[in-house]
Design a protein around this motif. Structure first.
Motif, PDB file in Angstrom:
ATOM      1  N   TRP A   1       0.837  -1.206   0.000  1.00 27.24           N
ATOM      2  CA  TRP A   1       0.000   0.000   0.000  1.00 27.24           C
ATOM      3  C   TRP A   1       0.870   1.254   0.000  1.00 27.24           C
ATOM      4  O   TRP A   1       0.605   2.212  -0.749  1.00 27.24           O
ATOM      5  CB  TRP A   1      -0.912  -0.013   1.226  1.00 27.24           C
TER       6      TRP A   1
ATOM      7  N   GLU B   1       2.425   1.644  -3.495  1.00 25.29           N
ATOM      8  CA  GLU B   1       1.493   1.962  -4.573  1.00 25.29           C
ATOM      9  C   GLU B   1       0.783   3.292  -4.370  1.00 25.29           C
ATOM     10  O   GLU B   1       0.500   4.005  -5.340  1.00 25.29           O
ATOM     11  CB  GLU B   1       0.446   0.846  -4.698  1.00 25.29           C
ATOM     12  N   VAL B   2       0.470   3.635  -3.112  1.00 25.16           N
ATOM     13  CA  VAL B   2      -0.378   4.802  -2.848  1.00 25.16           C
ATOM     14  C   VAL B   2       0.435   5.982  -2.342  1.00 25.16           C
ATOM     15  O   VAL B   2       0.290   7.108  -2.829  1.00 25.16           O
ATOM     16  CB  VAL B   2      -1.482   4.435  -1.828  1.00 25.16           C
TER      17      VAL B   2
ATOM     18  N   SER C   1      -9.142   3.473   1.422  1.00 23.61           N
ATOM     19  CA  SER C   1      -8.619   4.839   1.426  1.00 23.61           C
ATOM     20  C   SER C   1      -7.220   4.914   0.817  1.00 23.61           C
ATOM     21  O   SER C   1      -6.413   3.985   0.950  1.00 23.61           O
ATOM     22  CB  SER C   1      -8.577   5.371   2.863  1.00 23.61           C
ATOM     23  N   ASP C   2      -6.956   6.027   0.159  1.00 25.75           N
ATOM     24  CA  ASP C   2      -5.596   6.328  -0.286  1.00 25.75           C
ATOM     25  C   ASP C   2      -5.057   7.560   0.449  1.00 25.75           C
ATOM     26  O   ASP C   2      -4.109   8.200  -0.004  1.00 25.75           O
ATOM     27  CB  ASP C   2      -5.542   6.541  -1.800  1.00 25.75           C
TER      28      ASP C   2
END
Length: 407
Positions: free
Chosen positions: A240, A243-244, A300-301
């Motif tokens: 995560w 990627e985010v 969520s990001d």
């Protein structure tokens, strides 16, 4: 020495041993990376330590009963000091020797950790300290030591080199053995434990745990939480963040915020724990600490959202381990404490290696977000199921004093 001071020395010795373990958690993989350059061999060494740790926690418990828990603790920590010191020399002995020594150190640490926990109950009773308060304070201290030890391990590698860092780790085990040998002297039991064959003693521990549905339900929940937590730490959170968020510093920030929430929760629970309903507190803590963390990553990001949910999950987890510890001390007959606590430790930690594997398989096979949804649903079921089937219904009240013996 007064009973309260003896309890403090026992807890301090255990924390020193934990500190050394956290240093080695950083230093030994770094040693493997420096000497072999192979990530695969890092995984082999990690598995070589974890599997004997889990096995010895349960399988060595009957021998510890026969030998005596205090003597077992002293011998296990002294032998751990020698094994870890040899690990520092292992690069000159070959990779096979390193794997063997790490396995020996892991096995010694497994039974050494369990027997020190067995000594907590009588020490707390002699000191007049409520067991739920002891287990909560201890859990918070261990979390603090874990944070400090990981940081210290990295600093020691930078300051003195990886070999000397591992030798310092060996010194912590030696100091733990010395403190218990000199300052911890529990009174002899009024009645010596009956002599049993090894297999009968081991079966007695499993048989008791199988009949106590409350303890078994709590252990299954904690093992499941460890599974999902390790899947998150080993796979989901790094993915995560990559990627985010795109900055590896975010990984450390997420882990640090969770630890901070757990420390705050431990402070709150140490004060309020004796007055809270145990069944409800355990169930709420388990539910808050597992599924919401996975859902936050899936939905969520926004780093702030993830950090907020992670912090609250850390507060929730603070009640879970202390309640299990108090239940083990209060419910299990004294004659069975060593083997039942050993078996319980193995069951509770069983989710760790499974979680890392499941995290990798689900993320690779489904993608990060679908994997998070699947694991969040599974986590919710496993943390709610014990309430639905009634396994924790007895956990809301204080059990009768454990005085009977089985075997």
């Amino acid at each position: 020495m007064t009973p309260r001071r003896e309890l403090y020395v026992l807890v301090c010795a255990d924390l020193i041993s934990n500190l050394g373990s956290r240093i080695s958690l950083v230093a030994i993989p770094w040693l493997v990376l420096e000497t072999t350059g192979s990530p695969a061999r890092m995984g082999v060494v990690a598995a070589a330590e974890a599997l004997p740790y889990l096995l010895s926690s349960a399988l060595a418990a009957p021998w510890a009963d026969r030998f005596g828990v205090r003597r077992t603790s002293i011998v296990a920590d002294a032998a751990s000091a020698a094994a870890v010191a040899l690990v520092a020399l292992a690069p000159w002995l070959g990779f096979g020797a390193l794997v063997a020594l790490v396995a020996v150190a892991g096995g010694l640490r497994g039974i050494g950790d369990r027997v020190k926990h067995v000594m907590f109950r009588p020490a707390a009773q002699r000191a007049g300290v409520p067991l739920i308060r002891l287990t909560s304070a201890y859990d918070g201290l261990v979390r603090g030591v874990s944070l400090f030890g990981a940081v210290l391990g990295g600093l020691l590698i930078d300051w003195v080199g990886v070999t000397r860092a591992i030798l310092i780790d060996a010194g912590t085990f030696a100091l733990c053995a010395l403190l218990i040998a000199v300052a911890v002297r529990p009174p002899a039991p009024a009645e010596p434990a009956p002599r049993e064959s090894y297999l009968r003693a081991l079966r007695g521990g499993f048989a008791y745990l199988r009949t106590d549905r409350t303890l078994l339900a709590m252990l299954l929940v904690i093992s499941a939480l460890n599974l999902f937590a390790n899947a998150s730490v080993a796979v989901y959170i790094p993915l995560w963040v990559a990627e985010v968020f795109g900055d590896p510093a975010g990984f450390g920030l997420v882990l640090g915020v969770f630890a901070g929430g757990a420390l705050l929760g431990n402070l709150i629970f140490t004060v309020a724990g004796p007055r809270l309903p145990r069944r409800t507190t355990f169930a709420v803590g388990a539910a808050v600490s597992g599924t919401p963390r996975l859902l936050a990553l899936a939905l969520s990001d926004d780093l702030v959202v993830v950090l907020t949910v992670t912090f609250l999950s850390g507060v929730g987890i603070a009640a879970v381990n202390p309640l299990l510890g108090a239940a083990l001390y209060e419910r299990v007959p004294e004659a069975l404490q060593t083997r039942v606590i050993g078996i319980s430790g193995s069951l509770a930690f069983l989710g760790l290696p499974v979680g890392a594997l499941l995290g990798g398989w689900t993320a690779a096979g489904l993608g990060l977000v679908p994997a998070l949804w699947v694991m969040a649903a599974a986590c919710l079921v496993l943390t709610v199921a014990p309430l639905l089937v009634g396994g924790l219904r007895a956990g809301g009240r204080t059990p009768e004093p454990a005085v009977s013996s089985q075997g």
